[in-house]
Design a protein around this motif. Structure first.
Motif, PDB file in Angstrom:
ATOM      1  N   GLY A  54       0.797  -1.212   0.000  1.00 49.90           N
ATOM      2  CA  GLY A  54       0.000   0.000   0.000  1.00 49.90           C
ATOM      3  C   GLY A  54       0.835   1.271   0.000  1.00 49.90           C
ATOM      4  N   ARG A  55       2.132   1.144   0.185  1.00 49.98           N
ATOM      5  CA  ARG A  55       3.039   2.300   0.146  1.00 49.98           C
ATOM      6  C   ARG A  55       3.786   2.367  -1.180  1.00 49.98           C
ATOM      7  N   ARG A  56       4.209   1.221  -1.681  1.00 49.10           N
ATOM      8  CA  ARG A  56       4.948   1.184  -2.947  1.00 49.10           C
ATOM      9  C   ARG A  56       3.987   1.345  -4.112  1.00 49.10           C
ATOM     10  N   THR A  57       4.445   2.071  -5.107  1.00 42.41           N
ATOM     11  CA  THR A  57       3.685   2.174  -6.346  1.00 42.41           C
ATOM     12  C   THR A  57       3.986   0.953  -7.217  1.00 42.41           C
ATOM     13  N   VAL A  58       3.168   0.763  -8.227  1.00 46.42           N
ATOM     14  CA  VAL A  58       3.420  -0.319  -9.179  1.00 46.42           C
ATOM     15  C   VAL A  58       4.781  -0.113  -9.830  1.00 46.42           C
ATOM     16  N   ALA A  59       5.104   1.122 -10.204  1.00 47.65           N
ATOM     17  CA  ALA A  59       6.419   1.399 -10.800  1.00 47.65           C
ATOM     18  C   ALA A  59       7.536   1.050  -9.813  1.00 47.65           C
ATOM     19  N   GLY A  60       7.345   1.333  -8.546  1.00 44.28           N
ATOM     20  CA  GLY A  60       8.335   0.996  -7.530  1.00 44.28           C
ATOM     21  C   GLY A  60       8.486  -0.501  -7.337  1.00 44.28           C
ATOM     22  N   ILE A  61       7.382  -1.225  -7.419  1.00 43.31           N
ATOM     23  CA  ILE A  61       7.420  -2.683  -7.304  1.00 43.31           C
ATOM     24  C   ILE A  61       8.212  -3.276  -8.464  1.00 43.31           C
ATOM     25  N   VAL A  62       7.931  -2.795  -9.686  1.00 40.29           N
ATOM     26  CA  VAL A  62       8.660  -3.280 -10.867  1.00 40.29           C
ATOM     27  C   VAL A  62      10.152  -2.977 -10.714  1.00 40.29           C
ATOM     28  N   ALA A  63      10.482  -1.773 -10.251  1.00 41.76           N
ATOM     29  CA  ALA A  63      11.899  -1.396 -10.072  1.00 41.76           C
ATOM     30  C   ALA A  63      12.565  -2.292  -9.027  1.00 41.76           C
ATOM     31  N   GLU A  64      11.888  -2.581  -7.944  1.00 41.74           N
ATOM     32  CA  GLU A  64      12.434  -3.465  -6.902  1.00 41.74           C
ATOM     33  C   GLU A  64      12.671  -4.864  -7.463  1.00 41.74           C
ATOM     34  N   LEU A  65      11.731  -5.363  -8.244  1.00 38.82           N
ATOM     35  CA  LEU A  65      11.890  -6.683  -8.852  1.00 38.82           C
ATOM     36  C   LEU A  65      13.066  -6.713  -9.821  1.00 38.82           C
ATOM     37  N   ARG A  66      13.261  -5.618 -10.552  1.00 41.96           N
ATOM     38  CA  ARG A  66      14.401  -5.545 -11.480  1.00 41.96           C
ATOM     39  C   ARG A  66      15.725  -5.616 -10.736  1.00 41.96           C
ATOM     40  N   GLY A  67      15.750  -5.158  -9.501  1.00 38.26           N
ATOM     41  CA  GLY A  67      16.949  -5.262  -8.683  1.00 38.26           C
ATOM     42  C   GLY A  67      17.210  -6.670  -8.182  1.00 38.26           C
ATOM     43  N   ARG A  68      16.177  -7.506  -8.189  1.00 39.28           N
ATOM     44  CA  ARG A  68      16.289  -8.886  -7.691  1.00 39.28           C
ATOM     45  C   ARG A  68      16.482  -9.931  -8.792  1.00 39.28           C
ATOM     46  N   TYR A  69      15.879  -9.685  -9.947  1.00 38.45           N
ATOM     47  CA  TYR A  69      15.846 -10.690 -11.013  1.00 38.45           C
ATOM     48  C   TYR A  69      16.497 -10.147 -12.283  1.00 38.45           C
ATOM     49  N   GLN A  70      17.031 -11.058 -13.082  1.00 40.21           N
ATOM     50  CA  GLN A  70      17.661 -10.664 -14.343  1.00 40.21           C
ATOM     51  C   GLN A  70      16.644 -10.143 -15.347  1.00 40.21           C
ATOM     52  N   VAL A  71      15.487 -10.788 -15.404  1.00 40.03           N
ATOM     53  CA  VAL A  71      14.465 -10.404 -16.379  1.00 40.03           C
ATOM     54  C   VAL A  71      13.156 -10.147 -15.646  1.00 40.03           C
ATOM     55  N   VAL A  72      12.614  -8.955 -15.844  1.00 39.51           N
ATOM     56  CA  VAL A  72      11.297  -8.609 -15.311  1.00 39.51           C
ATOM     57  C   VAL A  72      10.506  -8.000 -16.456  1.00 39.51           C
ATOM     58  N   ILE A  73       9.373  -8.603 -16.750  1.00 37.75           N
ATOM     59  CA  ILE A  73       8.508  -8.089 -17.809  1.00 37.75           C
ATOM     60  C   ILE A  73       7.380  -7.337 -17.124  1.00 37.75           C
TER      61      ILE A  73
END
Length: 97
Positions: A54-73
């Motif tokens: 509820g604090r993170r935006t969708v864009a922030g979630i995608v950015a966080e995932l990109r920091g964890r995984y090689q490929v994020v679609i």
């Protein structure tokens, strides 16, 4: 047929009040629990939902995932979130609150 709402960059997803994300040690998997269903999640789904606070935006979630995984679609992340909103397992707040 349930209408699926598009999920925008500034939306702030969070679990609906009647939904819980839990780890099941017997299965070794995360579960999404609601009164009407139990969904066994893969690691990616659990990671996405773990960021829906509820604090993170969708864009922030995608950015966080990109920091964890090689490929994020990001389209797939948005579709996953939109399906859960349509199923009333996630709620979306906008960037104003």
């Amino acid at each position: 047929m349930v209408s699926v709402r598009a999920v925008g960059d500034t939306d702030r997803p969070r679990l609906a009040p009647h939904v819980r994300l839990e780890f099941d040690p017997a299965r070794g998997r995360h579960l999404l629990l609601s009164p009407e269903a139990v969904t066994v999640l893969n690691a990616t789904g659990a990671a996405i939902l773990g960021l829906c606070d509820g604090r993170r935006t969708v864009a922030g979630i995608v950015a966080e995932l990109r920091g964890r995984y090689q490929v994020v679609i990001d389209g797939e992340v948005r579709e996953f979130l939109a399906r859960l909103v349509a199923a009333r397992r996630l709620e979306i707040g906008d960037g104003d609150g």
